[in-house]
Enzyme design. Sequence first.
Site, short mmCIF file in Angstrom:
data_model
loop_
_atom_site.label_atom_id
_atom_site.label_comp_id
_atom_site.label_asym_id
_atom_site.label_seq_id
_atom_site.Cartn_x
_atom_site.Cartn_y
_atom_site.Cartn_z
N CYS A 130 0.82 -1.21 0.00
CA CYS A 130 0.00 0.00 0.00
C CYS A 130 0.87 1.27 0.00
O CYS A 130 1.49 1.56 -1.01
CB CYS A 130 -1.01 -0.05 1.14
SG CYS A 130 -2.42 1.01 0.83
N HIS B 74 -3.09 -4.79 1.96
CA HIS B 74 -2.38 -5.00 3.23
C HIS B 74 -2.42 -6.48 3.61
O HIS B 74 -3.32 -6.90 4.35
CB HIS B 74 -3.07 -4.24 4.37
CG HIS B 74 -2.89 -2.76 4.34
ND1 HIS B 74 -1.89 -2.11 5.04
CD2 HIS B 74 -3.58 -1.81 3.70
CE1 HIS B 74 -1.99 -0.82 4.82
NE2 HIS B 74 -3.00 -0.60 4.02
N GLU C 261 -0.57 -7.84 5.64
CA GLU C 261 -0.19 -7.94 7.07
C GLU C 261 -1.39 -7.76 8.01
O GLU C 261 -1.29 -8.06 9.20
CB GLU C 261 0.91 -6.92 7.40
CG GLU C 261 0.48 -5.47 7.57
CD GLU C 261 0.24 -4.74 6.25
OE1 GLU C 261 0.18 -5.37 5.18
OE2 GLU C 261 0.10 -3.50 6.31
#
Length: 196
Positions: free
Chosen positions: A81, A176, A178
């Site tokens: 991102c 994302h 994560e």
Amino acid sequence: MAALRIGVLALQGAFREHRRMLDGLGAETRLVRWPAELDGLDGLVIPGGESTAIAKLLAIHGMYGPLRDAFAAGMAVFGTCAGAILMARDIEGARPDQEPLALMDVRIRRNAYGRQIDSFETAVPFDGVAGGPVKAVFIRAPRFADLGPGVRVLAVGDGGEPLAVREGRALAVAFHPELADDARVHAYFLESVAGA
Ligand code: GLN
């Protein structure tokens, strides 16, 4: 094999989440804020967050030159991102003082999704990742607008737009990974670092 040494740029954004995933995959991780902390890294993650803030802090910390040098010397870089935005050679919608790192031959457009879909989660088939589509969280995501000839697309969205791109040891995704409960894109990154 010795554990891969992976830094996580920790100036702003979701760096803790990245580190947790990489630790879980057996990497030897380190938070990176200053040039000396790049020493000896096999790879670096640039997290999502706010690319204008990260750019400002990169400049204040004197990181632009050292980070580019470490990349040129063989360190892999994975941006998510805002991290993907900073890796591009060209940023559409950049603030005037927001300098790209220019690690990849791509142009990227900030905040390319409309208001109503500011934020959403979906599942994305990802080339080189087995076991079905990966979970992907989008938050004011950017869009890869133009790709150089050496850039490979690893994942696309419903409209055919690239969501994940790779050029040699540079890997960038618009979402994302994560923030989802799915470490396979991080595992892909570590495999690509190990294979380099
Ligand atoms: N819109 C943000 C930017 O331009 C990126 C958003 C994100 O990283 N979730 O930096």
